[in-house]
Design a protein around this motif. Structure first.
Motif, PDB file in Angstrom:
ATOM      1  N   CYS A  31       0.850  -1.160  -0.147  1.00 14.86           N
ATOM      2  CA  CYS A  31       0.188   0.239  -0.230  1.00 14.86           C
ATOM      3  C   CYS A  31       0.865   1.218  -0.189  1.00 14.86           C
ATOM      4  O   CYS A  31       0.815   2.254  -0.761  1.00 14.86           O
ATOM      5  CB  CYS A  31      -1.189   0.181   1.105  1.00 14.86           C
ATOM      6  N   PHE A  32       1.831   0.951   0.621  1.00 15.58           N
ATOM      7  CA  PHE A  32       3.318   2.740   0.561  1.00 15.58           C
ATOM      8  C   PHE A  32       3.235   2.809  -0.784  1.00 15.58           C
ATOM      9  O   PHE A  32       3.637   3.963  -0.745  1.00 15.58           O
ATOM     10  CB  PHE A  32       4.103   2.227   1.982  1.00 15.58           C
ATOM     11  N   PHE A  33       3.721   1.634  -1.451  1.00 14.72           N
ATOM     12  CA  PHE A  33       4.208   1.385  -2.508  1.00 14.72           C
ATOM     13  C   PHE A  33       4.060   2.396  -3.915  1.00 14.72           C
ATOM     14  O   PHE A  33       3.451   2.654  -4.399  1.00 14.72           O
ATOM     15  CB  PHE A  33       5.314   0.407  -3.426  1.00 14.72           C
ATOM     16  N   LEU A  34       2.142   1.953  -3.598  1.00  7.71           N
ATOM     17  CA  LEU A  34       1.059   2.180  -4.163  1.00  7.71           C
ATOM     18  C   LEU A  34       1.088   3.801  -4.528  1.00  7.71           C
ATOM     19  O   LEU A  34       0.172   4.255  -5.014  1.00  7.71           O
ATOM     20  CB  LEU A  34      -0.348   1.428  -4.151  1.00  7.71           C
ATOM     21  N   GLN A  35       1.345   3.907  -3.174  1.00  4.47           N
ATOM     22  CA  GLN A  35       0.312   5.734  -2.549  1.00  4.47           C
ATOM     23  C   GLN A  35       1.380   6.412  -3.519  1.00  4.47           C
ATOM     24  O   GLN A  35       1.374   7.166  -3.739  1.00  4.47           O
ATOM     25  CB  GLN A  35       0.163   5.310  -0.931  1.00  4.47           C
ATOM     26  N   LYS A  36       3.075   5.902  -2.816  1.00  4.77           N
ATOM     27  CA  LYS A  36       3.754   6.828  -3.660  1.00  4.77           C
ATOM     28  C   LYS A  36       3.698   6.609  -4.917  1.00  4.77           C
ATOM     29  O   LYS A  36       4.653   7.770  -5.791  1.00  4.77           O
ATOM     30  CB  LYS A  36       5.087   6.352  -3.462  1.00  4.77           C
ATOM     31  N   ARG A  37       3.374   5.765  -6.021  1.00  5.21           N
ATOM     32  CA  ARG A  37       3.392   5.796  -6.902  1.00  5.21           C
ATOM     33  C   ARG A  37       2.512   6.699  -7.661  1.00  5.21           C
ATOM     34  O   ARG A  37       2.427   7.132  -8.760  1.00  5.21           O
ATOM     35  CB  ARG A  37       3.233   4.105  -7.141  1.00  5.21           C
ATOM     36  N   LEU A  38       1.187   6.174  -6.977  1.00  6.46           N
ATOM     37  CA  LEU A  38      -0.099   7.357  -7.436  1.00  6.46           C
ATOM     38  C   LEU A  38       0.691   8.640  -7.208  1.00  6.46           C
ATOM     39  O   LEU A  38       0.592  10.065  -8.383  1.00  6.46           O
ATOM     40  CB  LEU A  38      -0.831   7.379  -6.482  1.00  6.46           C
ATOM     41  N   GLN A  39       1.318   8.799  -6.245  1.00  6.05           N
ATOM     42  CA  GLN A  39       1.929  10.597  -5.451  1.00  6.05           C
ATOM     43  C   GLN A  39       2.346  10.833  -6.664  1.00  6.05           C
ATOM     44  O   GLN A  39       2.775  11.976  -7.611  1.00  6.05           O
ATOM     45  CB  GLN A  39       2.357  10.359  -5.215  1.00  6.05           C
ATOM     46  N   LEU A  40       3.836   9.851  -7.366  1.00  4.52           N
ATOM     47  CA  LEU A  40       4.164  10.541  -8.781  1.00  4.52           C
ATOM     48  C   LEU A  40       3.256  10.556 -10.388  1.00  4.52           C
ATOM     49  O   LEU A  40       4.199  11.030 -10.848  1.00  4.52           O
ATOM     50  CB  LEU A  40       5.198   8.995  -8.213  1.00  4.52           C
ATOM     51  N   SER A  41       2.759   9.681  -9.956  1.00 11.96           N
ATOM     52  CA  SER A  41       1.872   9.328 -11.552  1.00 11.96           C
ATOM     53  C   SER A  41       1.550  11.332 -11.085  1.00 11.96           C
ATOM     54  O   SER A  41       1.022  11.064 -12.629  1.00 11.96           O
ATOM     55  CB  SER A  41       1.029   8.037 -11.623  1.00 11.96           C
ATOM     56  N   VAL A  42       0.737  11.689 -10.223  1.00 14.08           N
ATOM     57  CA  VAL A  42       0.096  12.981 -10.519  1.00 14.08           C
ATOM     58  C   VAL A  42       1.320  14.118 -10.625  1.00 14.08           C
ATOM     59  O   VAL A  42       1.181  15.089 -11.626  1.00 14.08           O
ATOM     60  CB  VAL A  42      -0.685  13.284  -8.887  1.00 14.08           C
ATOM     61  N   GLN A  43       2.042  14.142  -9.843  1.00 13.15           N
ATOM     62  CA  GLN A  43       3.403  14.972  -9.505  1.00 13.15           C
ATOM     63  C   GLN A  43       3.986  15.030 -10.927  1.00 13.15           C
ATOM     64  O   GLN A  43       4.090  17.214 -11.523  1.00 13.15           O
ATOM     65  CB  GLN A  43       4.222  14.868  -8.182  1.00 13.15           C
ATOM     66  N   LYS A  44       4.557  13.899 -11.764  1.00 14.66           N
ATOM     67  CA  LYS A  44       5.815  14.103 -12.799  1.00 14.66           C
ATOM     68  C   LYS A  44       4.760  12.796 -13.678  1.00 14.66           C
ATOM     69  O   LYS A  44       5.661  11.805 -13.631  1.00 14.66           O
ATOM     70  CB  LYS A  44       6.862  13.163 -11.924  1.00 14.66           C
ATOM     71  N   PRO A  45       3.751  13.126 -14.112  1.00 12.54           N
ATOM     72  CA  PRO A  45       2.886  12.281 -15.686  1.00 12.54           C
ATOM     73  C   PRO A  45       4.482  11.274 -16.454  1.00 12.54           C
ATOM     74  O   PRO A  45       4.437  10.836 -16.776  1.00 12.54           O
ATOM     75  CB  PRO A  45       1.584  13.231 -15.819  1.00 12.54           C
ATOM     76  N   GLU A  46       5.273  12.238 -16.641  1.00 14.45           N
ATOM     77  CA  GLU A  46       6.106  12.038 -17.764  1.00 14.45           C
ATOM     78  C   GLU A  46       6.920  10.716 -16.877  1.00 14.45           C
ATOM     79  O   GLU A  46       7.920  10.100 -18.116  1.00 14.45           O
ATOM     80  CB  GLU A  46       7.192  13.226 -18.292  1.00 14.45           C
ATOM     81  N   GLN A  47       7.555  10.798 -15.962  1.00 12.60           N
ATOM     82  CA  GLN A  47       8.190   9.648 -15.266  1.00 12.60           C
ATOM     83  C   GLN A  47       7.222   8.130 -15.691  1.00 12.60           C
ATOM     84  O   GLN A  47       8.057   7.378 -16.214  1.00 12.60           O
ATOM     85  CB  GLN A  47       8.546  10.198 -13.298  1.00 12.60           C
ATOM     86  N   VAL A  48       6.384   8.223 -14.801  1.00 13.35           N
ATOM     87  CA  VAL A  48       5.429   7.457 -15.337  1.00 13.35           C
ATOM     88  C   VAL A  48       5.716   6.507 -17.095  1.00 13.35           C
ATOM     89  O   VAL A  48       5.720   5.496 -17.544  1.00 13.35           O
ATOM     90  CB  VAL A  48       3.755   7.496 -15.408  1.00 13.35           C
ATOM     91  N   ILE A  49       5.234   7.307 -17.913  1.00 16.27           N
ATOM     92  CA  ILE A  49       5.039   7.642 -19.347  1.00 16.27           C
ATOM     93  C   ILE A  49       6.708   6.995 -19.856  1.00 16.27           C
ATOM     94  O   ILE A  49       6.836   5.984 -20.388  1.00 16.27           O
ATOM     95  CB  ILE A  49       5.067   8.628 -19.987  1.00 16.27           C
ATOM     96  N   LYS A  50       8.159   7.441 -19.080  1.00 13.42           N
ATOM     97  CA  LYS A  50       9.508   7.077 -19.363  1.00 13.42           C
ATOM     98  C   LYS A  50       9.460   5.378 -19.199  1.00 13.42           C
ATOM     99  O   LYS A  50       9.880   4.434 -19.351  1.00 13.42           O
ATOM    100  CB  LYS A  50      10.369   7.919 -18.437  1.00 13.42           C
TER     101      LYS A  50
END
Length: 106
Positions: free
Chosen positions: A21-40
């Motif tokens: 759950c912790f890592f999924l929350q961090k992943r969600l925060q990252l996708s909101v703050q830096k969507p280009e990182q998720v695409i990369k």
């Protein structure tokens, strides 16, 4: 003893769920703050998958070429006996034709 083991396993599973759950929350925060990182990351994963599949295709093509050659060799071997001269010395004559002539000494 069994009760203690069951409790330890349950505790381990609970901690594993909390960690996930912790890592999924961090992943969600990252996708909101830096969507280009998720695409990369997605592009990188797709490239890796393409390379893996390309290597697998090359491996299978190599095997296919090998077996095609084996089948071709078998086909040629089955055609040769009809073309070869018949008789008790025919095989010996053919085998001796492939032996190189001796070199002359000077």
């Amino acid at each position: 003893l069994r009760l203690g083991v069951d409790q330890c396993i349950q505790k381990f599973l609970d901690v594993a769920r909390q960690t996930e759950c912790f890592f999924l929350q961090k992943r969600l925060q990252l996708s909101v703050q830096k969507p280009e990182q998720v695409i990369k990351e997605d592009v990188s994963e797709l490239r890796n998958e393409l390379q893996r599949k390309e290597a697998l295709i090359q491996k299978h093509l190599g095997k296919l070429r090998h077996w095609q050659q084996v089948l071709e060799d078998i086909s040629v071997q089955h055609k040769k006996p009809a073309e070869m001269p018949q008789g008790p010395l025919a095989y010996l004559e053919q085998a001796s034709a492939n032996i190189p002539a001796p070199m002359k000494q000077t």
